[in-house]
Design a protein around this motif. Structure first.
Motif, PDB file in Angstrom:
ATOM      1  N   ASN A  24       1.011  -1.154   0.051  1.00 57.76           N
ATOM      2  CA  ASN A  24      -0.004  -0.111  -0.074  1.00 57.76           C
ATOM      3  C   ASN A  24       0.759   1.219  -0.093  1.00 57.76           C
ATOM      4  O   ASN A  24       0.593   2.203  -0.747  1.00 57.76           O
ATOM      5  N   SER A  28       1.220   4.341  -2.788  1.00 55.90           N
ATOM      6  CA  SER A  28       0.883   5.690  -2.452  1.00 55.90           C
ATOM      7  C   SER A  28       2.088   6.519  -2.899  1.00 55.90           C
ATOM      8  O   SER A  28       1.903   7.394  -3.601  1.00 55.90           O
ATOM      9  N   GLN A  31       1.485   6.713  -6.603  1.00 54.16           N
ATOM     10  CA  GLN A  31       0.401   8.000  -6.780  1.00 54.16           C
ATOM     11  C   GLN A  31       0.864   9.297  -6.660  1.00 54.16           C
ATOM     12  O   GLN A  31       0.351  10.115  -7.196  1.00 54.16           O
ATOM     13  N   TRP A  70       1.020  -2.289 -11.166  1.00 53.88           N
ATOM     14  CA  TRP A  70       1.688  -1.102 -10.984  1.00 53.88           C
ATOM     15  C   TRP A  70       3.161  -1.218 -11.478  1.00 53.88           C
ATOM     16  O   TRP A  70       3.518  -0.121 -11.608  1.00 53.88           O
ATOM     17  N   VAL A  87       1.435  10.263 -13.910  1.00 52.05           N
ATOM     18  CA  VAL A  87       1.947  10.784 -12.603  1.00 52.05           C
ATOM     19  C   VAL A  87       0.645  11.730 -11.968  1.00 52.05           C
ATOM     20  O   VAL A  87       0.098  12.389 -12.664  1.00 52.05           O
ATOM     21  N   ILE A  88       0.431  11.353 -10.733  1.00 54.27           N
ATOM     22  CA  ILE A  88      -0.328  12.246  -9.941  1.00 54.27           C
ATOM     23  C   ILE A  88      -0.086  12.637  -8.761  1.00 54.27           C
ATOM     24  O   ILE A  88       1.037  12.354  -8.215  1.00 54.27           O
ATOM     25  N   LYS A  89      -0.755  13.555  -7.871  1.00 54.83           N
ATOM     26  CA  LYS A  89      -0.244  14.348  -6.778  1.00 54.83           C
ATOM     27  C   LYS A  89      -0.749  13.743  -5.579  1.00 54.83           C
ATOM     28  O   LYS A  89      -1.591  12.834  -5.483  1.00 54.83           O
ATOM     29  N   PRO A  90      -0.384  14.166  -4.314  1.00 49.62           N
ATOM     30  CA  PRO A  90      -0.410  13.423  -2.978  1.00 49.62           C
ATOM     31  C   PRO A  90      -2.220  13.495  -2.633  1.00 49.62           C
ATOM     32  O   PRO A  90      -2.771  14.374  -3.407  1.00 49.62           O
ATOM     33  N   ARG A  91      -2.545  12.728  -2.319  1.00 46.18           N
ATOM     34  CA  ARG A  91      -3.920  12.433  -1.847  1.00 46.18           C
ATOM     35  C   ARG A  91      -4.356  13.282  -0.755  1.00 46.18           C
ATOM     36  O   ARG A  91      -3.728  14.072   0.040  1.00 46.18           O
TER      37      ARG A  91
ATOM     38  N   LEU B 315      -5.828  -0.236  -4.419  1.00 50.80           N
ATOM     39  CA  LEU B 315      -6.289   1.035  -3.561  1.00 50.80           C
ATOM     40  C   LEU B 315      -7.516   2.042  -4.221  1.00 50.80           C
ATOM     41  O   LEU B 315      -7.133   2.044  -5.313  1.00 50.80           O
ATOM     42  N   SER B 319      -7.768   7.334  -2.435  1.00 56.19           N
ATOM     43  CA  SER B 319      -6.381   7.310  -1.767  1.00 56.19           C
ATOM     44  C   SER B 319      -5.409   8.134  -2.600  1.00 56.19           C
ATOM     45  O   SER B 319      -4.141   8.412  -1.959  1.00 56.19           O
ATOM     46  N   ALA B 320      -5.802   8.601  -3.813  1.00 56.28           N
ATOM     47  CA  ALA B 320      -4.798   9.470  -4.421  1.00 56.28           C
ATOM     48  C   ALA B 320      -5.364  10.840  -4.148  1.00 56.28           C
ATOM     49  O   ALA B 320      -6.260  11.214  -3.386  1.00 56.28           O
ATOM     50  N   SER B 321      -4.577  11.754  -4.850  1.00 55.16           N
ATOM     51  CA  SER B 321      -4.811  13.140  -4.841  1.00 55.16           C
ATOM     52  C   SER B 321      -6.093  13.595  -5.685  1.00 55.16           C
ATOM     53  O   SER B 321      -6.237  13.140  -6.754  1.00 55.16           O
ATOM     54  N   HIS B 322      -7.213  14.118  -5.068  1.00 48.74           N
ATOM     55  CA  HIS B 322      -8.380  14.794  -5.663  1.00 48.74           C
ATOM     56  C   HIS B 322      -8.781  16.112  -5.282  1.00 48.74           C
ATOM     57  O   HIS B 322      -9.943  16.468  -5.756  1.00 48.74           O
TER      58      HIS B 322
END
Lengths: 488, 488
Positions: A24, A28, A31, A70, A87-91, B315, B319-322
């Motif tokens: 997990n 993260s 992500q 992944w 690519v994505i940014k922090p949750r 996940l 759990s990711a950025s949104h």
């Protein structure tokens, strides 16, 4: 290489296996963009060393990531994050700065509780005076528990749970119809009724089924606030008519009805909320005539019918002729305990059919065990005995609280002794502003969480619902003493 | 004089005292117009004789009628019905002939169950195959029962019941946030979450809070029917995009997003309802980008996250950025039993605040005992153990049913073995029309009450959800044998 030993900190005390925690965490990091697409992972041996875990654990984690797509295995080079992953940014569940989600439907909401009381953490030393709830010390929690344990009931219920729910357990709808026919002179069968989560859901469903935006709805002033809010949220125009010692003013209602088409009238005929007034027989009959003449719907919220001290309650309007224009709503929650959310809605077939569909969308099915337990309580007569027992005790408490209020608080409040129900409507004299009273009381360990009403010039201005049914003699005495002290 | 002895027939077997029965009956007779306003009643002695009851009983009944103002005492002449009462007709909840109540809001409703199955009374010999429910035989009913009996918990809970409910018991919101952070890599606290009656109520509340009439909503095709209905009833325009083996088609979603503003996308990423497909990691990430680019809300219904057999679940998107654009919804009901209606809704603060208010209007408060019990189960690790145990059993059942279907039903159905969850999505070949299959099965003692889907030309046409998790080995074998027999 990334400092994985700092980024991944498996916690052996957690419920979840270490390999899952690592999986997990790695997801993260991917992500978040900390681990970029195409990045190679350390070999399993090296990663195990970095994280101070067994190598098998890392292998499990990598396999998990592989199967979830992944990472991919590159022959002779090891594992890397799949290069095509965007690519994505922090949750975060927090909107970004200056970002306000657009929530168009403006739900109106009035707190029933003063901010002073709301802010206060409740301790076990406090006396809490509610809006008028039953005494949970009398509640049949033992019986509820036994339904879960009894193998015969339990087996039956497990079979019932497998089936679809059409507005409540058939057995409970049947038992309820018998109970209501006997106590309220209704003339209904199980097909006229659906079971809801308390009277509250019944009001909500009936309003959503009957009303469309722009419809005119008449309610009393003051009114049960959450009912008014439901109508408002359904898009209705709210027209208010005053309530006096005999209930809502029917003359004024008649004038309103002559001026414009009204879709629905919402009333609480017994122990009106918040004022506890009971509607007179004469007004009831005139109301029935008005419904007929003006072809409007009447929502009769009779949540408090079963608690009457001086004489029997007046039969509901729904027991008279109304050609399917009355929606009758009641509550078992008020008879048992606030947490046992069971109520009912009785209406003409066309309305009921839509109500069943809407209920299913809101709340797929009921609590089969609880519904079964209540049906048994009705059939065996336990509910009637419970009501009788509660009635006697609440009647004593009603006498006592009214006596205490007269003796110790006459300088500060006016009230009319209610004919039944679970609370007294205290109207504080102008000098004692209700918000100050609530705040002062809270500071003295008395939390008054009942409905308040404040509207300048109204006879009910500065009013508070004081629920006595759940209070012991000592608590009542103590509560009145505090009120007396802070109004000196 | 009226033949009171024929009109009033007290029943000694009823729960209610005779005098109350007489009172209620007299009121009915007045309301019906059988006893006209101004009519004199027989004296108490005479009435007692007519009805063959004690005179004291009649006196009590008359006193009741007096205090309720139905009759008045006229000196030296006795009691008469108050002359000013308007006359009304017999009671009825049935609309009069040719009278149809005008119910303007047209609630759309699709039955999930075929008429053939719906019409059939279920017997204990039948095998019922549901949509995918947990096995109630595993449910922790003993633990529930113990919470009611344990004096320490019970005392605590009784104190909590007295308080107001702000979106669920604080203890449960806290335990749930910990559980979700550990299992789903979320990063939330108790203030990000409200407890609802199952995922169903969470979907309803989120839709009502977010949507206004005319908003565009995208859902998959096929979709969880009750979710589509909720959006439709909220006034939304529904736009559908197909679902394939990797979940919803993100390319098509992108095209839709370019054409018009979309307010909300509803998806079920794990074990999509009804098809059980799991969305691929790549599509998930693209979806997150699309949400960000097009500024739409995503309702992620992850009701089935906890049951995974081959590998760990992916996940959640949440759990990711949104930036507060995802509303995450889940279910404890699916983990425990259909009657234990507990779910949750996680959303940005602005949405959550409105959701709490709306929840209160729909359903004043939760079942405090049940919420407390679940919180304890999470804290003590019982829930995780329960999930692990169920997972193992359901995985075996999943293997077994897929094996049976392959061996005995390949001629009639196609299916993809699900990665988890509680049901298989059976696509019957054209030759076997689903409605006929359901009807034939019902005649053979097999009730298939899972969702069906029928849309000519769609790859999912003629599909049925076959819930295996609650079936014993014998029941599964028997069910497949019946299906095999009727498709011969």
């Amino acid at each position: 290489m990334l400092p994985f030993q700092n980024l991944i900190l498996p916690d052996r005390d957690k419920i979840f296996p270490i390999y899952k925690q690592i999986t997990n965490r790695l997801i993260s990091l991917i992500q978040e963009g900390t681990i970029q697409p195409g990045t190679y992972f350390p070999g399993t041996r090296q990663m195990a060393h970095l994280l101070n875990v067994n190598r098998k654990t890392v292998i499990n984690a990598y396999e998990e990531l592989l199967s979830q797509e992944w990472i991919e295995a590159v022959p002779r080079k090891g594992y890397r994050v799949i290069p095509e992953l965007p690519v994505i940014k922090p949750r975060s569940f927090q909107p970004r700065n200056h970002f306000i989600p657009t929530v168009p439907r403006d739900l109106k909401y009035t707190s029933l509780v003063s901010p002073a009381v709301e802010a206060r953490k409740i301790t076990s030393k406090d006396i809490v005076v509610n809006d008028g709830f039953p005494d949970v010390r009398l509640a049949p929690f033992k019986e509820i528990s036994e339904v879960y344990r009894d193998p015969v009931s339990s087996k039956k219920i497990k079979m019932l749970i497998a089936l679809r729910d059409d507005g409540g357990l058939e057995l409970l709808r049947e038992a309820t119809s018998i109970f209501l026919n006997e106590t309220r002179g209704l003339n209904i069968s199980k097909s006229d009724i659906i079971i809801t989560r308390g009277a509250q859901m019944a009001i909500y469903i009936a309003a959503m089924v009957l009303l469309k935006p722009g419809d005119n709805v008449v309610v009393s002033d003051p009114n049960y606030l959450f009912a008014t809010e439901i109508m408002t949220n359904a898009g209705a125009n709210i027209i208010t008519i005053p309530v006096d010692q005999d209930g809502i003013n029917v003359d004024q209602l008649e004038k309103v009805l002559e001026k414009q088409p009204i879709k629905l009238l919402y009333i609480v005929p017994h122990h009106h909320h918040p004022t506890t007034v009971t509607m007179s027989a004469n007004r009831r009959l005139r109301l029935l005539q008005l419904i007929d003449e003006h072809n409007l719907f009447l929502m009769e919220d009779d949540y408090d019918y079963d608690f009457h001290y001086k004489n029997s309650p007046i039969l509901p309007l729904a027991s008279a002729s109304h050609n399917g224009k009355i929606i009758y709503i009641g509550s078992f929650t008020k008879l048992i305990a606030p947490s046992v959310r069971l109520g009912y809605l009785i209406a003409a077939p066309e309305i009921l059919k839509k109500a069943i569909h809407l209920k299913r969308l809101i709340d797929l099915r009921g609590d089969t065990f609880m519904e079964y337990m209540l049906a048994q309580m009705i059939i065996k007569g336990d509910l009637s005995r419970h009501i009788n027992k509660s009635n006697k005790l609440y009647a004593q408490r009603c006498d006592l609280i009214c006596d205490l209020l007269t003796r110790k608080l006459s300088h500060a409040v006016e009230f009319t002794k209610p004919q039944g129900g679970m609370s007294v409507w205290l109207r504080f004299r102008d000098k004692y502003q209700i918000n100050k009273v609530l705040a002062d009381a809270a500071r003295n360990g008395l939390l008054l969480i009942g409905t308040t009403f404040q509207k300048k010039g109204d006879v009910n201005d500065n009013g508070l619902r004081f629920g006595f049914a759940s209070l012991s003699e000592e608590d009542m005495e103590c509560a009145v003493n505090i009120l007396s002290k802070i109004t000196k």
